[in-house]
Design an enzyme around this catalytic site. Sequence first.
Site, PDB file in Angstrom:
ATOM      1  N   ASP A 158      65.446  -0.815 -33.994  1.00 31.56           N
ATOM      2  CA  ASP A 158      64.641  -1.609 -32.994  1.00 31.56           C
ATOM      3  C   ASP A 158      65.561  -2.851 -32.437  1.00 31.56           C
ATOM      4  OD1 ASP A 158      62.450  -2.440 -31.531  1.00 31.56           O
ATOM      5  OD2 ASP A 158      61.243  -2.500 -33.454  1.00 31.56           O
ATOM      6  N   ASP A 160      56.030  -0.534 -25.862  1.00 29.02           N
ATOM      7  CA  ASP A 160      55.110  -0.007 -26.727  1.00 29.02           C
ATOM      8  C   ASP A 160      53.941   0.507 -26.150  1.00 29.02           C
ATOM      9  OD1 ASP A 160      56.863  -0.702 -28.435  1.00 29.02           O
ATOM     10  OD2 ASP A 160      55.557  -2.083 -29.583  1.00 29.02           O
TER      11      ASP A 160
HETATM   12  C1  GLA Z   1      58.573  -2.859 -31.867  1.00 29.05           C
HETATM   13  C2  GLA Z   1      58.877  -1.265 -31.673  1.00 29.05           C
HETATM   14  C3  GLA Z   1      57.488  -0.754 -32.170  1.00 29.05           C
HETATM   15  C4  GLA Z   1      57.481  -1.003 -33.488  1.00 29.05           C
HETATM   16  C5  GLA Z   1      57.491  -2.389 -33.780  1.00 29.05           C
HETATM   17  C6  GLA Z   1      57.488  -3.074 -35.085  1.00 29.05           C
HETATM   18  O1  GLA Z   1      57.556  -3.472 -30.860  1.00 29.05           O
HETATM   19  O2  GLA Z   1      58.662  -0.902 -30.065  1.00 29.05           O
HETATM   20  O3  GLA Z   1      57.674   0.607 -32.082  1.00 29.05           O
HETATM   21  O4  GLA Z   1      58.520  -0.279 -34.370  1.00 29.05           O
HETATM   22  O5  GLA Z   1      58.585  -3.145 -33.011  1.00 29.05           O
HETATM   23  O6  GLA Z   1      57.378  -4.228 -35.446  1.00 29.05           O
END
Ligand code: GLA
Length: 390
Positions: free
Chosen positions: A138, A193
Amino acid sequence: MLVAVAVHAEKFQGVADTPQMGWNSWNHFGCNIDEQIIRDMADAMVESGMKDAGYEYINIDDCWHGERDEQGFIQPHAEHFPSGMKALADYVHSRGLKLGIYSDAGATTCAGRPGSRGYEYQDALTYARWGIDYLKYDWCDTENLDPEGAYTTMRDALHAAGRPMLFSICEWGDNRPWEWAEDIGHSWRTTGDIYPCWNCELGHGSWSSWGVLPILDQQDGLRQHAGPGHWNDMDMLEVGNGMNAQEDIAHFSIWAMLTSPLIAGNDLRKMSRQTRDILTNEAVIAVNQDSLGIQAMKFIDEGDFEVWVKPLEEGDWAFMFLNRADSDIRYRYDWKAHRVEDDISDHALDFKRESFAWQGLWTEASGDTRSPSELEVPAHGVRLLRLTPM
Ligand code: GLA
């Protein structure tokens, strides 16, 4: 005498020739995870038929972490993962599946757990020792980090650790990874997301999460960057997480057509028969897993109504008729009136010269392209057809 040895690092080959398929904890469980949930999901993936349908990875997302020990080795959370990650990987492997884990290029993850910044080689080694098969990496807390450099460092660390792992880049498309990540990762998120809704944007202050249609629309112009071993990742699935049946079917069809990874995000222990039937539709999965790996192209755009096409192996094609609107529509499609030309994959289709039989992939309907077809496309839904030369 000292001899300098240049180690040529590369990403692992052959681990994502077709888009990866699996399950991830984040969409349904967020931070509320423990080893029992992960074991249960492995069991449910086998028992539901998902493993037989091609799903392979059980992926632990954010919040599995404890602290680093005195030597800097990361530990799993002692109460939530008391048996340790090696035991969990052994269990998942014993079910014929693979285990994925999550980290972040910054000092902390998006949920504030320890990230891998400065510990890349040590963490990659730790994951390899545990028997991990997949790393989602990430991009929170990365101010002043260069994305290409940071992801290359982790790629090289994984390579040095020596255990083949699928490397899933997650920087939300912020730095146009499709332009630089082909030799670094096996997939890259193209968008922020996902959220389980058809056409919404959910604001969180400095960032937003997105429904199915906004994510689809943000894929414009990216299809030439996807192919075997390097996929545009539209984020994990929300099938079974609250949308209606037509929306779930459309969501799954869109992800299949656009060769996105298929990573389920629902509670596999409690899914309805309908959710299971969507996630295990083998004819739709075959469209996603087609060996040519060509991402679908939007071929007709009439506002609320779109037609997408995807060339498949052995001269077949997939056609997706998408109804974005709130009411059902009846559409008469004259195959011969539209010549398809895809300059990017170098495929063309002329129904005046060649006829195809078509089969519905969500319904029993069938027909052929010699005369126009009458298609009922439900609100927020699709008709998905596979065409085979006659
Ligand atoms: C980000 C990612 C998500 C998830 C969260 C976890 O937002 O894009 O897919 O992994 O972090 O904290």
